[in-house]
Scaffold this motif. Structure first.
Motif, PDB file in Angstrom:
ATOM      1  N   THR A 161      24.233 -12.148   0.537  1.00 16.46           N
ATOM      2  CA  THR A 161      24.164 -12.023  -0.918  1.00 16.46           C
ATOM      3  C   THR A 161      22.713 -11.773  -1.296  1.00 16.46           C
ATOM      4  O   THR A 161      21.832 -12.566  -0.941  1.00 16.46           O
ATOM      5  N   PHE A 162      22.456 -10.690  -2.015  1.00 18.38           N
ATOM      6  CA  PHE A 162      21.078 -10.319  -2.334  1.00 18.38           C
ATOM      7  C   PHE A 162      20.668 -10.984  -3.641  1.00 18.38           C
ATOM      8  O   PHE A 162      21.192 -10.681  -4.716  1.00 18.38           O
ATOM      9  N   LEU A 163      19.726 -11.906  -3.537  1.00 20.62           N
ATOM     10  CA  LEU A 163      19.261 -12.672  -4.688  1.00 20.62           C
ATOM     11  C   LEU A 163      18.151 -11.949  -5.432  1.00 20.62           C
ATOM     12  O   LEU A 163      17.967 -12.157  -6.634  1.00 20.62           O
ATOM     13  N   GLU A 164      17.399 -11.118  -4.721  1.00 19.97           N
ATOM     14  CA  GLU A 164      16.265 -10.436  -5.328  1.00 19.97           C
ATOM     15  C   GLU A 164      16.093  -9.092  -4.650  1.00 19.97           C
ATOM     16  O   GLU A 164      16.171  -8.998  -3.430  1.00 19.97           O
ATOM     17  N   GLU A 165      15.885  -8.052  -5.427  1.00 23.32           N
ATOM     18  CA  GLU A 165      15.638  -6.730  -4.849  1.00 23.32           C
ATOM     19  C   GLU A 165      14.659  -5.970  -5.724  1.00 23.32           C
ATOM     20  O   GLU A 165      14.762  -5.972  -6.956  1.00 23.32           O
ATOM     21  N   ARG A 166      13.695  -5.348  -5.077  1.00 23.02           N
ATOM     22  CA  ARG A 166      12.684  -4.579  -5.801  1.00 23.02           C
ATOM     23  C   ARG A 166      12.375  -3.307  -5.030  1.00 23.02           C
ATOM     24  O   ARG A 166      12.282  -3.331  -3.803  1.00 23.02           O
ATOM     25  N   THR A 167      12.223  -2.224  -5.762  1.00 19.33           N
ATOM     26  CA  THR A 167      11.741  -0.978  -5.177  1.00 19.33           C
ATOM     27  C   THR A 167      10.304  -0.789  -5.631  1.00 19.33           C
ATOM     28  O   THR A 167      10.038  -0.693  -6.840  1.00 19.33           O
ATOM     29  N   ILE A 168       9.387  -0.791  -4.688  1.00 15.14           N
ATOM     30  CA  ILE A 168       7.965  -0.650  -5.003  1.00 15.14           C
ATOM     31  C   ILE A 168       7.589   0.808  -4.795  1.00 15.14           C
ATOM     32  O   ILE A 168       7.624   1.309  -3.666  1.00 15.14           O
ATOM     33  N   GLY A 169       7.274   1.483  -5.873  1.00 16.89           N
ATOM     34  CA  GLY A 169       6.994   2.912  -5.805  1.00 16.89           C
ATOM     35  C   GLY A 169       5.659   3.209  -5.167  1.00 16.89           C
ATOM     36  O   GLY A 169       4.757   2.360  -5.134  1.00 16.89           O
ATOM     37  N   VAL A 227      10.447  -3.421   3.773  1.00 19.52           N
ATOM     38  CA  VAL A 227      10.378  -2.220   4.614  1.00 19.52           C
ATOM     39  C   VAL A 227       9.531  -1.167   3.916  1.00 19.52           C
ATOM     40  O   VAL A 227       9.959  -0.590   2.910  1.00 19.52           O
ATOM     41  N   PRO A 228       8.304  -0.913   4.405  1.00 21.82           N
ATOM     42  CA  PRO A 228       7.464   0.114   3.797  1.00 21.82           C
ATOM     43  C   PRO A 228       8.030   1.515   4.032  1.00 21.82           C
ATOM     44  O   PRO A 228       8.640   1.797   5.067  1.00 21.82           O
ATOM     45  N   GLY A 229       7.837   2.385   3.049  1.00 19.82           N
ATOM     46  CA  GLY A 229       8.162   3.794   3.222  1.00 19.82           C
ATOM     47  C   GLY A 229       9.596   4.167   2.969  1.00 19.82           C
ATOM     48  O   GLY A 229       9.929   5.344   2.992  1.00 19.82           O
ATOM     49  N   ILE A 230      10.485   3.194   2.731  1.00 17.99           N
ATOM     50  CA  ILE A 230      11.887   3.528   2.498  1.00 17.99           C
ATOM     51  C   ILE A 230      12.075   3.850   1.010  1.00 17.99           C
ATOM     52  O   ILE A 230      11.331   3.362   0.154  1.00 17.99           O
ATOM     53  N   GLY A 231      13.063   4.697   0.703  1.00 18.08           N
ATOM     54  CA  GLY A 231      13.183   5.245  -0.636  1.00 18.08           C
ATOM     55  C   GLY A 231      13.450   4.227  -1.729  1.00 18.08           C
ATOM     56  O   GLY A 231      12.802   4.236  -2.765  1.00 18.08           O
ATOM     57  N   SER A 232      14.404   3.322  -1.518  1.00 23.85           N
ATOM     58  CA  SER A 232      14.781   2.387  -2.574  1.00 23.85           C
ATOM     59  C   SER A 232      15.429   1.158  -1.966  1.00 23.85           C
ATOM     60  O   SER A 232      15.835   1.158  -0.794  1.00 23.85           O
ATOM     61  N   ALA A 233      15.536   0.117  -2.818  1.00 22.47           N
ATOM     62  CA  ALA A 233      16.186  -1.115  -2.359  1.00 22.47           C
ATOM     63  C   ALA A 233      17.661  -0.875  -2.081  1.00 22.47           C
ATOM     64  O   ALA A 233      18.230  -1.467  -1.152  1.00 22.47           O
ATOM     65  N   SER A 234      18.310  -0.009  -2.859  1.00 28.53           N
ATOM     66  CA  SER A 234      19.735   0.265  -2.631  1.00 28.53           C
ATOM     67  C   SER A 234      19.945   0.960  -1.288  1.00 28.53           C
ATOM     68  O   SER A 234      20.933   0.702  -0.591  1.00 28.53           O
ATOM     69  N   GLU A 235      19.023   1.830  -0.904  1.00 29.00           N
ATOM     70  CA  GLU A 235      19.115   2.489   0.406  1.00 29.00           C
ATOM     71  C   GLU A 235      18.989   1.469   1.532  1.00 29.00           C
ATOM     72  O   GLU A 235      19.708   1.532   2.535  1.00 29.00           O
ATOM     73  N   LEU A 236      18.091   0.509   1.343  1.00 31.10           N
ATOM     74  CA  LEU A 236      17.924  -0.538   2.352  1.00 31.10           C
ATOM     75  C   LEU A 236      19.164  -1.421   2.416  1.00 31.10           C
ATOM     76  O   LEU A 236      19.606  -1.813   3.504  1.00 31.10           O
ATOM     77  N   LEU A 274       0.815  -1.217   0.000  1.00 30.41           N
ATOM     78  CA  LEU A 274       0.000   0.000   0.000  1.00 30.41           C
ATOM     79  C   LEU A 274       0.846   1.264   0.000  1.00 30.41           C
ATOM     80  O   LEU A 274       0.498   2.251  -0.638  1.00 30.41           O
ATOM     81  N   ARG A 275       1.933   1.244   0.723  1.00 26.60           N
ATOM     82  CA  ARG A 275       2.728   2.460   0.914  1.00 26.60           C
ATOM     83  C   ARG A 275       3.906   2.550  -0.063  1.00 26.60           C
ATOM     84  O   ARG A 275       4.451   3.623  -0.302  1.00 26.60           O
ATOM     85  N   GLY A 276       4.302   1.426  -0.628  1.00 29.33           N
ATOM     86  CA  GLY A 276       5.542   1.400  -1.393  1.00 29.33           C
ATOM     87  C   GLY A 276       6.720   1.192  -0.452  1.00 29.33           C
ATOM     88  O   GLY A 276       6.590   1.314   0.767  1.00 29.33           O
ATOM     89  N   GLY A 277       7.880   0.861  -1.003  1.00 30.14           N
ATOM     90  CA  GLY A 277       9.053   0.634  -0.168  1.00 30.14           C
ATOM     91  C   GLY A 277      10.019  -0.294  -0.867  1.00 30.14           C
ATOM     92  O   GLY A 277      10.092  -0.324  -2.095  1.00 30.14           O
ATOM     93  N   ALA A 278      10.763  -1.050  -0.074  1.00 29.42           N
ATOM     94  CA  ALA A 278      11.821  -1.902  -0.626  1.00 29.42           C
ATOM     95  C   ALA A 278      11.600  -3.354  -0.239  1.00 29.42           C
ATOM     96  O   ALA A 278      11.162  -3.651   0.879  1.00 29.42           O
TER      97      ALA A 278
END
Length: 553
Positions: free
Chosen positions: A373-381, A218-227, A73-77
């Protein structure tokens, strides 16, 4: 007969008022959220006129708790990380070598001199100058083994010692590797949770998947790279003796040592002992600060055991360099000028204020036991989140309107009473979610939509029972009273079984399933309350004022 005591009426009205008051901030979500964030910043001694103005957007005397919006609902990483559990084997063997050295030193007369040989990361090989002392060495080293503390490894030891000729080999046992893998993932899970909590994000989802993977949302965080920047740094801090320093990146460090580069000076390399004097695991606090020249730094403090080791080493090695190593890079290598008691110190380097703050967070939360090791990363806008919110709103409104129209057409005035109770019911669900700090996700909205349909079931049972009593010739007051009392057992049975299902879903499920279970469980509690107490109170108040001779249900 058909009557409700005054104190019961007051209690019913009070419960409804409190539930709706707790739900009120969600009607002004953005405004209240900005006010709450400003209040938190002011408490953290960052008071500015702009923040004071934002904090005043919402009256302080009203509740300010909000329903947390989930990732959908909120977007996040969204990250899926794999823990490199095999990294721990090498660290375990490195830490075990001093024990081996001390044990063999005590029987040097029988085994002769000994020297550690190059070996794979998960084992130690020792060459004896006297092969006749092999049996003695095996006996002494096997005595260092300890039982594996797991149900699956019951009866097994943590190490296996074997020998051939003049070589003794020490390996981690299979049972210990299994136990170590499980401990490593659990520790990584807890440290990831601490690091994210330190940042102050709302309601993250952090759970184990499979044997060695961790799901992080993590809802509300800017991007997967930030996380990834927050949780991906291993942050393994050690304080190690310096053997020598030089500029040759290919220099052989020798057995028991390792070659690490300097963080600040490019081309400079330090040879340090692999077994550190103190590690970051013995830190109890780390805070951003400034050094004597006003440059950003990180101050730290050890626990009593670490403070004693740190103090003893500095007292015995005055004039020697001492490397502070962070993730296999030397942050600084000061020369010990004097004894440092108390177990506190400061890490200096070419830090910015943001870097020193982040480093303090990482050290305070603890070191990851192994690399992720990050196997999957998505930024949900937030656009996707808004689409989900809009779709959820449409589904809820359609269901709500359909139920309201059905009840009004089917039961007339009594249906309108049920509709009023249904509106109160939904408000109380949001009030309860705000009170407990629950997270609303798309499955949670589905639970609310289902609750809207289920909430009228109890009223349908009651109203149909009243119809039956009227058909049997009883008067209005008697029919209403009998309808509520005789339908109670069926209402309780139906809702208790559904509530048990919701509890099982919450206990056994995870993520979206739990979100659905929470809203379903709360919806059952509030719908039973509104059906049994709120609609009855409305009917009684109406009946007392009108005193009808006949009623139509």
């Amino acid at each position: 007969m058909l009557q409700i005591d005054l104190w019961k009426r007051v209690m019913i009205a009070l419960v409804c008022a409190v539930g709706l008051l707790l739900a009120l901030p969600n009607a002004f979500y953005t405004q209240v959220e900005q006010s709450n964030d400003a209040e938190a910043a002011i408490v953290a001694a960052d008071e500015t006129p702009e923040r004071l103005e934002v904090a005043g957007q919402w009256p302080s005397f009203l509740p300010s708790g909000l329903v947390n919006l989930g990732l959908d609902l909120r977007g996040g990483a969204h990250l899926l990380a794999e823990v490199q559990v095999s990294d721990v084997y090498e660290a375990r063997m490195t830490a075990f070598w001093p024990e081996v050295r001390i044990a063999l030193r005590d029987v040097r007369g029988e085994v002769g001199t000994f020297r550690r040989q190059p070996s794979p990361a998960d084992e130690i090989r020792v060459k004896l100058s006297n092969p006749d002392g092999l049996d003695t060495a095996l006996r002494i080293l096997r005595a260092l083994a300890t039982p594996v503390v797991t149900l699956t490894g019951a009866g097994a030891n943590d190490i296996e010692v074997s020998g051939q000729g003049d070589i003794v080999t020490i390996n981690l046992s299979d049972a210990e590797k299994v136990a170590s893998d499980d401990r490593t993932v659990r520790q990584a899970l807890e440290i990831v949770r601490r690091r994210i909590d330190e940042v102050g994000t709302r309601e993250p989802t952090i759970q184990r998947q499979g044997a060695d993977r961790i799901l992080i949302q993590v809802p509300g965080i800017g991007s997967a790279s930030e996380l990834k920047d927050i949780i991906g740094t291993t942050a393994q801090l050690t304080f190690s003796p310096v053997v020598r320093q030089g500029t040759d990146a290919n220099a052989s460090p020798g057995v028991g040592n390792k070659l690490v580069p300097s963080l600040d000076e490019e081309g400079l390399y330090y040879t340090v002992e692999s077994a550190p004097v103190v590690t970051g695991e013995e830190l109890v606090d780390a805070q951003p600060s400034f050094d004597q020249n006003g440059r950003p730094a990180v101050s730290f403090r050890f626990n009593p055991a670490g403070a004693r080791k740190f103090g003893d080493y500095t007292a015995e090695n005055i004039g020697s360099p001492f490397a502070i190593v962070l993730d296999d890079e030397v942050v600084s290598a000061p020369v010990i000028q004097s004894h440092i008691p108390g177990g506190s110190g400061i890490i200096t380097g070419n830090f910015s204020i943001e870097e020193s703050t982040n480093l303090a967070v990482l050290l305070r939360a603890g070191a990851l036991p192994a690399e992720l090791t990050f196997l999957e990363e998505r930024t949900i806008g937030p656009e996707l989140g808004q689409d989900s919110i809009d779709a959820g709103k449409i589904a809820t409104i359609v269901a709500f309107v359909a139920v309201l129209v059905f009840m009004a057409l089917s039961y007339g005035l009594f249906g309108i009473f049920a509709n009023i109770a249904l509106l109160v019911n939904v408000g109380m669900i949001f009030g309860a979610l705000s009170l407990i700090g629950g997270t609303l996700t798309l499955p949670g909205i589905a639970g609310i939509v289902l609750t809207v349909g289920m909430a009228v079931d109890a009223n349908v049972l009651i109203f149909e029972r009243i119809r039956e009593e009227l058909k049997s010739g009883r008067g209005p007051a008697r029919s209403i009273d009998e309808g509520y009392s005789k339908a109670l057992s069926a209402i309780v049975d139906a809702n208790v079984t559904t509530f048990i299902t919701a509890v099982i879903l919450f206990v056994m499920g995870s993520g979206p399933v739990r979100g659905f279970a929470i809203t379903l469980g709360l919806g059952i509690l509030t719908s039973v309350f509104t059906a049994i107490f709120v609609t009855r109170l409305l009917v009684v108040i109406w009946f007392e004022r009108r005193r009808p001779k006949t009623i139509e249900v």
